[in-house]
Design an enzyme around this catalytic site. Sequence first.
Site, PDB file in Angstrom:
ATOM      1  N   LYS A  10     -28.676  34.081   0.801  1.00  0.00           N
ATOM      2  CA  LYS A  10     -28.701  32.696   1.274  1.00  0.00           C
ATOM      3  C   LYS A  10     -29.896  32.418   2.189  1.00  0.00           C
ATOM      4  O   LYS A  10     -30.243  31.265   2.425  1.00  0.00           O
ATOM      5  CB  LYS A  10     -27.395  32.348   1.978  1.00  0.00           C
ATOM      6  CG  LYS A  10     -26.207  32.297   1.018  1.00  0.00           C
ATOM      7  CD  LYS A  10     -24.948  31.771   1.685  1.00  0.00           C
ATOM      8  CE  LYS A  10     -23.768  31.733   0.731  1.00  0.00           C
ATOM      9  NZ  LYS A  10     -23.253  33.084   0.402  1.00  0.00           N
TER      10      LYS A  10
HETATM   11  C1  LIG Z   1     -22.520  33.255  -0.861  1.00  0.00           C
HETATM   12  C2  LIG Z   1     -22.480  34.619  -1.440  1.00  0.00           C
HETATM   13  C3  LIG Z   1     -22.125  34.869  -2.791  1.00  0.00           C
HETATM   14  C4  LIG Z   1     -21.723  33.754  -3.736  1.00  0.00           C
HETATM   15  O1  LIG Z   1     -22.800  32.929  -4.078  1.00  0.00           O
HETATM   16  P1  LIG Z   1     -22.537  31.484  -4.736  1.00  0.00           P
HETATM   17  O2  LIG Z   1     -23.868  30.849  -4.845  1.00  0.00           O
HETATM   18  O3  LIG Z   1     -21.630  30.766  -3.770  1.00  0.00           O
HETATM   19  O4  LIG Z   1     -21.886  31.721  -6.043  1.00  0.00           O
HETATM   20  C5  LIG Z   1     -22.174  36.168  -3.266  1.00  0.00           C
HETATM   21  N1  LIG Z   1     -22.491  37.193  -2.461  1.00  0.00           N
HETATM   22  C6  LIG Z   1     -22.817  37.017  -1.153  1.00  0.00           C
HETATM   23  C7  LIG Z   1     -23.134  38.199  -0.320  1.00  0.00           C
HETATM   24  C8  LIG Z   1     -22.823  35.728  -0.591  1.00  0.00           C
HETATM   25  O5  LIG Z   1     -23.125  35.556   0.703  1.00  0.00           O
END
Ligand SMILES: *Cc1c(COP(=O)(O)O)cnc(C)c1O
Length: 434
Positions: free
Chosen positions: A107
């Site tokens: 993210k």
């Molecule tokens: C947010 C997150 C996900 C999921 O991603 P999406 O875009 O919401 O499908 C998977 N793994 C980690 C470590 C995350 O922080």
Amino acid sequence: MIYYSTNKSTPAVTLKEAVVKGLAADKGLFMPEKINKFDKDFLENMDKLSFREIAFETARKFFSEDVPDDKLKEIVYDTLPFDCPVVKVKDNIYSLELFHGPTLAFKDIGARFMARLLNYFLSGNDEVVNVLVATSGDTGSAVANGFLNVPGIRVFVLYPKGKVTAIQESQFTTLGQNITALEVDGVFDDCQRLVKRAFLDEEINKRMMLTSANSINVARFMPQAFYYVNGVARLKKLGVKGERVVVSVPSGNFGNLTAGLIAREMGLPVEQFLAANNANDVVYEYLQTGVYNPRNSVETIANAMDVGDPSNFARILDLFGHSHERISEVIKGYHYSDDEIKATIKKVYKDTGYLCDPHGACGFQALEDHLQDGQAGLFLETAHPAKFIETVESVIGKDILHIPGKLKAFMEGEKKSIPMANDYGKFREFLLNA
Ligand SMILES: *Cc1c(COP(=O)(O)O)cnc(C)c1O
């Protein structure tokens, strides 16, 4: 470029409006009116380019009508002072490591890009934008660190007292500067309710500019396409040439996978996507049956994927004209219980020495269960395993050899947060005086 709402009952908007507003007026999600294709020459030669160069070329396809090249390049290069490398795990399975940013999770990339794009749109006027973000752990840290010290932007992170891990909490409560952490006496849903009410509060919106920074924002989800392109380019460089590429995405809110689908629409050669779920498997079910049946989420050890009604599913439906047939052709679903996730972490570590986090483990396992001869698999390792130290250590039965310095530094910082009652009146008063 114009951005329309997936609900199609409000006029299309400019990129700036889509970024500042986050969600469309009819509560739909914004989508780009057009997805530009990569040039053949770029696709043939991308293995010779750096990640930053690839990211810039991809960003130009999205944003060049709205942001001049020199500025866009600065935003992209500034977003990515770290790499997203591809590492071979075994035979035909590779890991795309997305955890080399400041908070050690994917993210970071979208959050950092969004902060810089928002800053570009605001510069020149004296307005201050206030980003409100409710978090159950990981989103708050990526957004807080992504927006740290970006001029013209203040961030308020609302998190549930006692409900996030110490590592997560340290990543957004120790920053200071333009980041304020509010420790809410409630659960995650209470934090989300406070934020949503503020967005709908006319008086507050007259007095201050508010925006959200979760994956519904186009400036957060689209830049995630950068690393899919890089992943395929690096595979090519590692000698994966004749094989057909399958990309496996650990999925919760499906922002990440949607960005991959966009990269494919741009011409990136990906034969198949795998949506790897934990026990929260409404999309898995949809892929099998054609029926989408959202429900409450359940807690798992891959908790960033504990989502019962993924917001970005609306974008996937839109992208494929709501055709279940087309969607289930391109995306195959897999789902894993906590016990299966633990077994995978253990097995991969024992057999290959590679340590997956619980989310990446779902991605790896889906490849193992899916791959056929002539295919090469790339799974997205969405977080560093040290972020889930308790689970991972309990599985492999010894200390993780290496806790990254960045993570240690957060844990040693001084926690500063403001206690907040679970009461909209109090939150409102706080915002108006902030
Ligand atoms: C947010 C997150 C996900 C999921 O991603 P999406 O875009 O919401 O499908 C998977 N793994 C980690 C470590 C995350 O922080």
